[in-house]
Design an enzyme around this catalytic site. Structure first.
Site, PDB file in Angstrom:
ATOM      1  N   LYS A 148       0.455  -1.678   0.249  1.00 10.97           N
ATOM      2  CA  LYS A 148      -0.013   0.288   0.355  1.00 10.97           C
ATOM      3  C   LYS A 148       0.662   1.193  -0.007  1.00 10.97           C
ATOM      4  CE  LYS A 148      -0.887  -0.099   5.016  1.00 10.97           C
ATOM      5  NZ  LYS A 148      -1.525  -0.433   5.685  1.00 10.97           N
TER       6      LYS A 148
ATOM      7  N   TYR B 117      12.779  31.892   3.784  1.00 12.61           N
ATOM      8  CA  TYR B 117      11.113  32.999   4.176  1.00 12.61           C
ATOM      9  C   TYR B 117      11.578  32.937   5.638  1.00 12.61           C
ATOM     10  CZ  TYR B 117       9.079  31.183   0.329  1.00 12.61           C
ATOM     11  OH  TYR B 117       8.586  31.422  -1.207  1.00 12.61           O
TER      12      TYR B 117
END
Length: 393
Positions: free
Chosen positions: A37, A280
């Site tokens: 998965k 940032y």
């Protein structure tokens, strides 16, 4: 558009090693259902599936119908077990692509039977779909209670289009080696055993019974039942507290090798003077003249923002710190002034099998930095990062 500079290298021989190591811990009659998965925990579901077919794995576990469809379209023939519930709109695909779902609850069982009846009436297709009855023994996600197991097994057995071919549960604390974890796992084991016995006493064959994932597969052979469902250990990492040291203390030898390496290249080198900042928020301000290497990898690729400060990457055998905030598509590394060992387009390794191809840390090390687990680190690597499968360096 995929990022062609940043890539995830998948080492095929490491994957083969891990599956072989797990098989050594199983009895000959114990089947293996490998969890593929989430695209093989972020590696490559298809590559894992192909190798599983070659190595005699019995079954593959998926979490979405769409994952099963992709595997079938790529030619995978192994039985597929759907661990999560699906919606009625997906029921026809279970039949079309031969996917065995977990199922429980009268409403869900009846809805699936009705869908198959409609398929027969509208298209003349008569199909019997194998299903596994999910039992909730204490995980609290999906599954019926033990006292409901016999009744729901009867409902499945009495339907025209459904066949009970297995029963399964999932342990909540199997990767905890403390007393509380062991006790709770033993309790869940007892509850599941009671549910299985109730179904047998009702005159119904339960099919393949399974409960254990990675931690149980490698540490508790007494509760393997008919099949185990290894996940993270297939991809080279131990299940939390059930680590290599713990297993060795129990005289269990499991030599796992991480199969994924997450790497990129230096795209630019820039000189910074004291007082200049990076990224940032100006969270990092240069204190002395230095050079900054720009790497074209960020949180949109799976390099989680919370890894900085603290993250170091390996360039030419040495670790260098990421400075400033990790951006969506880039991050910056302090390589020191006039570093002659680094030039543009040199490989920078974020994590991988330590000592194999330039990696100085693995996904577990990175996970500890971000207060998470190796599962999240690996599955966070986004689809825009190409997976490159190699035999091994």
């Amino acid at each position: 558009m995929k990022n062609v500079t940043t890539r995830a290298v998948i080492y095929k021989k490491n994957l083969e090693n891990n599956i072989s190591e797990i098989k050594k811990l199983l009895k000959p009659e114990t089947k293996m259902c490998v969890a593929v998965k989430a695209d093989g925990y972020g590696t490559s579901a298809l590559e894992t599936a192909r190798l599983c077919e070659k190595l005699g794995v019995y079954m593959l576990a998926i979490a979405r119908v769409s994952e099963g469809i992709e595997l079938r379209k790529d030619g995978i023939k192994l039985p597929l077990l759907l661990l999560s519930l699906c919606c009625p709109e997906e029921f026809p695909d279970l039949v079309k692509y031969n996917i065995t779902p977990f199922i429980f609850g009268k409403e869900h069982i009846q809805a699936l039977e009705d869908s198959l009846t409609e398929l027969e009436e509208s298209k003349g297709i008569i199909k019997t779909l194998e299903v596994h009855l999910a039992i909730d023994t204490g995980m609290g996600r999906i599954g019926c209670r033990k006292e409901e197991a016999a009744e729901q097994a009867k409902l499945i057995a009495s339907s025209k289009h459904l066949k009970l071919s297995g029963m399964g549960t999932h342990f909540a604390l199997s990767d905890c080696v403390e007393e509380k974890g062991i006790d709770y796992t033993n309790l869940q084991f007892e509850i599941f055993t009671e549910a299985v016995n109730a179904v047998k006493e009702a005159g119904i064959e339960p099919g393949i019974c399974h409960a254990g994932a990675s931690a149980i597969a490698c540490s508790r052979s007494d509760i393997h039942f008919d099949m185990v469902r290894p996940g993270i250990i297939v991809y080279g990492y131990y299940a939390d507290q059930v680590d290599k040291k713990y297993l060795e203390s129990k005289d269990i030898n499991l030599d796992l090798k991480p199969i994924m390496q997450f790497e990129t290249k230096v795209s630019a080198i820039r000189r910074f003077k004291p007082g200049q900042s990076v990224s940032y928020g100006r969270t990092w301000i240069c204190e002395e003249e230095t050079d900054i290497a720009v790497l074209p990898v960020g949180y949109a690729d799976g390099l989680l923002r919370r890894f900085s400060p603290g993250l170091k990457v390996a360039i030419n055998g040495k670790e260098y710190p990421v400075v400033g905030r990790i951006c969506m598509d880039q991050c910056m590394v302090n390589i020191g002034k006039d570093n002659k060992e680094i030039k543009c387009w040199d490989k920078a390794v974020i994590f991988g099998p330590v000592g194999q191809d330039g990696a100085l840390q693995d996904a577990e090390t990175l996970a500890a930095l971000g207060n998470t687990i190796s599962y999240e680190v690996m599955t966070s690597i986004s689809k825009r990062v190409p997976r490159i499968v190699v035999d091994n360096c």
